[in-house]
Scaffold this active site. Structure first.
Site, mmCIF file in Angstrom:
data_model
loop_
_atom_site.group_PDB
_atom_site.id
_atom_site.type_symbol
_atom_site.label_atom_id
_atom_site.label_comp_id
_atom_site.label_asym_id
_atom_site.label_seq_id
_atom_site.Cartn_x
_atom_site.Cartn_y
_atom_site.Cartn_z
ATOM 1 N N ARG A 292 0.836 -1.201 0.000
ATOM 2 C CA ARG A 292 0.000 0.000 0.000
ATOM 3 C C ARG A 292 0.865 1.242 0.000
ATOM 4 N NH1 ARG A 292 -5.139 -1.744 3.870
ATOM 5 N NH2 ARG A 292 -5.470 -3.720 2.782
ATOM 6 N N ARG A 307 1.478 1.642 10.407
ATOM 7 C CA ARG A 307 1.120 1.988 9.023
ATOM 8 C C ARG A 307 2.362 1.863 8.154
ATOM 9 N NH1 ARG A 307 -3.391 4.359 7.313
ATOM 10 N NH2 ARG A 307 -3.957 4.990 9.417
ATOM 11 N N GLU A 391 -7.764 -0.153 14.575
ATOM 12 C CA GLU A 391 -8.265 -1.121 13.612
ATOM 13 C C GLU A 391 -7.257 -2.226 13.294
ATOM 14 O OE1 GLU A 391 -9.570 0.568 9.855
ATOM 15 O OE2 GLU A 391 -9.329 -1.394 8.894
ATOM 16 N N SER A 394 -11.371 -5.671 9.174
ATOM 17 C CA SER A 394 -12.461 -4.953 8.539
ATOM 18 C C SER A 394 -13.307 -5.940 7.745
ATOM 19 C CB SER A 394 -11.860 -3.884 7.616
ATOM 20 O OG SER A 394 -12.855 -2.970 7.271
ATOM 21 N N ARG A 434 1.127 -5.531 11.874
ATOM 22 C CA ARG A 434 0.297 -4.678 12.729
ATOM 23 C C ARG A 434 -0.250 -5.457 13.924
ATOM 24 N NH1 ARG A 434 -4.682 -0.722 10.937
ATOM 25 N NH2 ARG A 434 -2.980 0.412 9.923
#
Length: 467
Positions: A292, A307, A391, A394, A434
RNA sequence: GGUGGGGUGGCGGAGCGGCUGAACGCGCCGGUCUUGAAAACCGGUAGACCCGUCAGGGUCUCGCGGGUUCGAAUCCCGCCCCCACCGCCA
């Protein structure tokens, strides 16, 4: 992609959906273009039909006259040639008309297609309306025995926690300097037990989906064509989030892209297929590296492993029949799988109902799962973080939005033998590194070591602690 | 990277300028026969879009795009993909 016919029948539903999702797509322009397109289509079809009738009449006659022409005496030739000429001219004139309509269609269709790709899936009626993540609604929280995330870590465990950044530094689990040296900002290297723990959680989650939940394990490409990105709904809206590999030698339109989630490969599997109803639902899981660009996130979450540009993720997708009740049921179950996984690891978490503004383009509904991370959140008087949920998962419910783009359909008795667009859903199972953040922070001990959760020890050579 | 061969319906495979949205076979579905099944026989069996309340009608699609032609699955051009062998290689 939304169903153009449905938009025609009930434009207000899509206008309202776009509003709720903060999309500015021009629905009325679509309706206008659609009307115009159908008019042109109908005109072209009429001209074409007429042309075909003439062809059928004139064709055999031309053939016959051509034969006669060969054997005809010189004097008769001119008359025959004139007859043939006349027969040829009639359909030829219509051909011009047909081509004109086709040119008009070709001119307007790209705009209509581009607009259609931008129309968001209208959110379900029971999704709370909101502008962005700040309006998401907590559904419930879960705490492991002996821990209460509504209190501070210190109150729970009796000492002030380190953040994951401190833990990985002190325990030598990462090497950010060399990661950045090689690959730039937001890059990292997992070292020693860091890499081992990373692999352990992934393998644990992957096995959990396959063995406990019966999902079909697959490996999928992480470098895909543009069509695959458009089909799965990540393009054109999210184009700037994907790494782009130019294939200039082969000309434009053949470039490749790195996928940001295994969902792309899993959903792309059956692009352009008509599945037999009896083979549904398809339940797939993969573990893949995700890339990403994090465009627009400059300066956000720059410290540590939260991130980053590259990570690994176990993903689950379900392709099922076009049935709202079944979609909803799978959504609940897919969330349940994650809850069971988190509970087995005894990590506190909460479920968040995402509001309309936070759903993204594709989803009719989305539930985020957030793990509690002691090293995040507001600072206390001593300048130490007080912990916060963040988070980690999802769970998306898309109805037929994604499968329509993919042209992924099924048929069987319930569809009367006719192809019907499938429904799809996806959810994270576990994304690491993460996921190491809550794991390390919750399992840390006062002496700076970290206990290895019991279910992971089998993947860590039986180790019970790190450090 | 080099050389050669290919891309036709769920599959195999014909067709190579009009009668072909496509022979034939397999598969699948329905029927006859049978106590039941198998075999045999008969019939059916692509998708998309547009118009129409329905019945139905029309257009498009033989890898994709363009061209030639009154007419293209069939001829021409460009592109994509696949397979085989050789080379290189994790």
């Amino acid at each position: 992609m939304i169903d153009l016919k449905a938009l025609r029948d009930d434009p207000e539903r899509y206008r309202d959906g776009a509003r709720k999702k903060n999309s500015t797509v021009d629905i009325d322009r679509i309706l206008m273009l659609d009307t115009e397109r159908r008019r042109l289509l109908s005109e072209r079809e009429n001209a074409r039909a007429e042309q075909r009738v003439l062809e059928k009449e004139a064709g055999p006659q031309i053939g016959k006259l051509m034969k006669e022409l060969k054997t005809a005496p010189g004097g008769a030739k001119a008359a025959l040639e004139a007859q043939i000429e006349e027969l040829r001219n009639k359909p030829a004139a219509l051909k011009e008309t047909v081509q004109e309509y086709e040119r008009s269609l070709q001119q307007m269709e790209p705009e209509l297609e581009a607009l259609l790709l931008e129309v968001p899936m209208p959110p379900d009626a029971d999704v709370p309306v909101g502008a962005g993540s700040e309006d998401n609604v907590e559904i419930r929280t879960w705490n492991p025995p002996g821990f209460d995330a509504s209190k501070s870590f210190e109150e729970n465990r009796g000492f002030s926690p380190k953040t994951h950044v401190e833990l990985i530094r002190d325990l030598g689990l990462t090497d950010f300097e060399r990661g950045v040296k090689m690959a730039g900002a937001r890059s990292y290297v997992l070292t020693g037990d860091g890499m081992r723990l990373h692999q352990a959680v992934l393998r644990y989650a992957f096995d959990f989906m396959v063995e406990a939940n019966g999902f079909t394990p697959v490996s999928v490409p992480v470098v895909v064509r543009e069509e695959c990105m458009v089909g799965t709904g990540f393009f054109p809206t999210g184009r700037d989030q994907a790494y782009h590999i130019e294939e200039s030698k082969r000309g434009s339109g053949h470039d490749l892209f790195l996928t940001g989630t295994g969902e792309v490969g899993l959903m792309g599997l059956h692009e352009d297929e008509i599945l037999d109803e009896e083979t549904l639902p398809r339940t797939y899981t993969t573990v893949s590296t995700c890339f990403r660009r994090e465009a627009g996130a400059a300066g956000k979450d720059t410290a540590g492993l939260f991130r980053i540009h590259q990570f690994d993720k176990v993903e689950q997708v379900v392709i099922c029949k076009a049935d709202e009740a079944e979609s909803r049921e799978w959504h609940t179950r897919m969330i349940g799988f994650v809850e069971a996984l988190l509970q087995s690891l005894e990590l506190p978490y909460r479920l968040l109902q995402c509001c309309t503004g936070d759903l993204g383009q594709k989803n009719a509904d989305m539930i985020d799962i957030e793990c509690w991370m002691p090293g995040r959140g507001e600072e206390n008087a001593k300048g130490r973080p007080t912990g916060a949920y963040a988070e980690t998962h999802s769970a998306s419910r898309l109805y037929d939005f994604q499968c329509r783009r993919l042209n992924l359909r099924y048929r069987g008795e319930s569809t009367g033998g006719k192809p019907v667009v499938c429904h799809s859903l996806n959810n994270t199972v576990l994304a690491s590194p993460r996921f190491l953040i809550p794991l390390l922070e919750i399992y840390q001990n006062e002496d700076g070591s970290v206990t290895v959760p019991a279910p992971l020890r089998g993947h860590m050579g039986g180790r019970e602690r790190i450090g």
